[in-house]
Design a protein around this motif. Structure first.
Motif, short mmCIF file in Angstrom:
data_model
loop_
_atom_site.label_atom_id
_atom_site.label_comp_id
_atom_site.label_asym_id
_atom_site.label_seq_id
_atom_site.Cartn_x
_atom_site.Cartn_y
_atom_site.Cartn_z
N ASN A 35 0.85 -1.19 0.00
CA ASN A 35 0.00 0.00 0.00
C ASN A 35 0.88 1.24 0.00
O ASN A 35 2.10 1.15 -0.07
CB ASN A 35 -0.97 0.00 1.18
CG ASN A 35 -0.30 0.25 2.50
OD1 ASN A 35 0.91 0.33 2.59
ND2 ASN A 35 -1.10 0.37 3.53
N ASN A 37 2.54 4.75 -1.34
CA ASN A 37 3.22 5.09 -2.57
C ASN A 37 4.42 4.16 -2.77
O ASN A 37 5.56 4.59 -2.82
CB ASN A 37 3.66 6.56 -2.51
CG ASN A 37 4.09 7.07 -3.85
OD1 ASN A 37 3.72 6.52 -4.88
ND2 ASN A 37 4.89 8.12 -3.86
N THR A 39 6.31 0.54 -4.62
CA THR A 39 6.46 -0.20 -5.87
C THR A 39 6.72 -1.66 -5.52
O THR A 39 7.59 -1.95 -4.70
CB THR A 39 7.64 0.35 -6.69
OG1 THR A 39 7.40 1.72 -6.99
CG2 THR A 39 7.80 -0.43 -7.98
N SER A 58 -4.71 0.68 -0.54
CA SER A 58 -4.90 2.04 -1.06
C SER A 58 -3.59 2.81 -1.05
O SER A 58 -2.56 2.31 -0.61
CB SER A 58 -5.96 2.75 -0.22
OG SER A 58 -5.51 2.82 1.12
N GLY A 59 -3.63 4.03 -1.54
CA GLY A 59 -2.46 4.89 -1.50
C GLY A 59 -1.64 4.89 -2.76
O GLY A 59 -0.50 5.31 -2.77
N ASN A 60 -2.19 4.36 -3.85
CA ASN A 60 -1.57 4.42 -5.17
C ASN A 60 -0.25 3.66 -5.32
O ASN A 60 0.72 4.18 -5.87
CB ASN A 60 -1.38 5.88 -5.60
CG ASN A 60 -1.29 6.02 -7.09
OD1 ASN A 60 -1.86 5.23 -7.82
ND2 ASN A 60 -0.57 7.01 -7.55
N TYR A 62 2.31 0.98 -7.08
CA TYR A 62 2.54 0.52 -8.44
C TYR A 62 2.94 -0.95 -8.36
O TYR A 62 3.99 -1.27 -7.79
CB TYR A 62 3.64 1.35 -9.09
CG TYR A 62 3.95 0.92 -10.50
CD1 TYR A 62 3.12 1.28 -11.55
CD2 TYR A 62 5.07 0.13 -10.76
CE1 TYR A 62 3.41 0.87 -12.84
CE2 TYR A 62 5.35 -0.28 -12.05
CZ TYR A 62 4.52 0.09 -13.09
OH TYR A 62 4.78 -0.31 -14.37
N SER A 81 -6.25 -0.48 -5.47
CA SER A 81 -5.54 0.55 -6.24
C SER A 81 -5.36 0.07 -7.67
O SER A 81 -6.32 -0.19 -8.34
CB SER A 81 -4.19 0.87 -5.59
OG SER A 81 -4.37 1.47 -4.34
N GLY A 82 -4.12 -0.12 -8.12
CA GLY A 82 -3.86 -0.55 -9.49
C GLY A 82 -2.83 -1.66 -9.54
O GLY A 82 -1.93 -1.71 -8.72
N GLY A 104 -10.28 0.35 -7.54
CA GLY A 104 -9.07 -0.39 -7.91
C GLY A 104 -9.15 -0.85 -9.36
O GLY A 104 -10.20 -1.24 -9.84
N SER A 105 -8.04 -0.82 -10.06
CA SER A 105 -7.99 -1.22 -11.46
C SER A 105 -6.98 -2.34 -11.65
O SER A 105 -5.82 -2.21 -11.28
CB SER A 105 -7.61 -0.03 -12.33
OG SER A 105 -7.51 -0.44 -13.68
#
Length: 152
Positions: A35, A37, A39, A58-60, A62, A81-82, A104-105
């Motif tokens: 979660n 930011n 990677t 959450s929290g974008n 990657y 998220s993604g 989310g994607s």
């Protein structure tokens, strides 16, 4: 990195984690939780026998998953998220293979989702984008991607 109890791997607070050629088993809450930011890159990873195999919070963050097997968890992959999943399998005894919710994607390409109670599930604005070369079959309820994109 030592993950808190209940997780095999935890990636949060702007961390960057690469997991390669690993077997994560019997992790409890989540095999991998990411979660913030952060990677996360997973290649050639097997995750099984956890509540959630891969939990994308959450929290974008990657997140990229390639050539991996996520099986025999309560939920294979949960996405808030993604995430991009390529050349992987989410099979065998997961209650839900892939679930996307709360915006989310999830992008899937050349992914097999089979032998689960529910193959694909989306709710509350979650999206599952299929590049049409996936195999979603032999689940009690297969489910369907929210969007299909033909590759060029």
């Amino acid at each position: 990195m030592i993950a808190p109890q209940g997780y095999c791997v935890l990636a949060n607070a702007n961390s960057s984690v690469f997991i390669h050629n690993s077997n994560l088993r019997n992790c409890g809450t989540s095999g991998v939780y990411v979660n913030g930011n952060s990677t996360l890159t997973m290649e050639d990873v097997t995750i099984n026998n956890s509540a959630i195999g891969l939990n994308v919070g959450s929290g974008n963050p990657y997140v990229t998953v390639r050539n991996s097997n996520i099986s025999q968890n309560t939920t294979g992959i949960s996405v808030l998220s993604g995430i991009s999943i390529v050349d992987s399998t989410i099979v065998s005894k997961n209650i839900t293979g892939i679930t996307a919710s709360s915006g989310g994607s999830t992008q899937i390409s050349n992914v097999t989702v089979s032998l689960n109670n529910i193959g694909l599930s989306s709710s509350s604005g979650g999206a599952i984008v299929s590049f049409v070369n996936n195999r979603i079959y032999n689940n009690t309820i297969n489910g369907a991607p929210t969007t299909s994109v033909f590759m060029k």
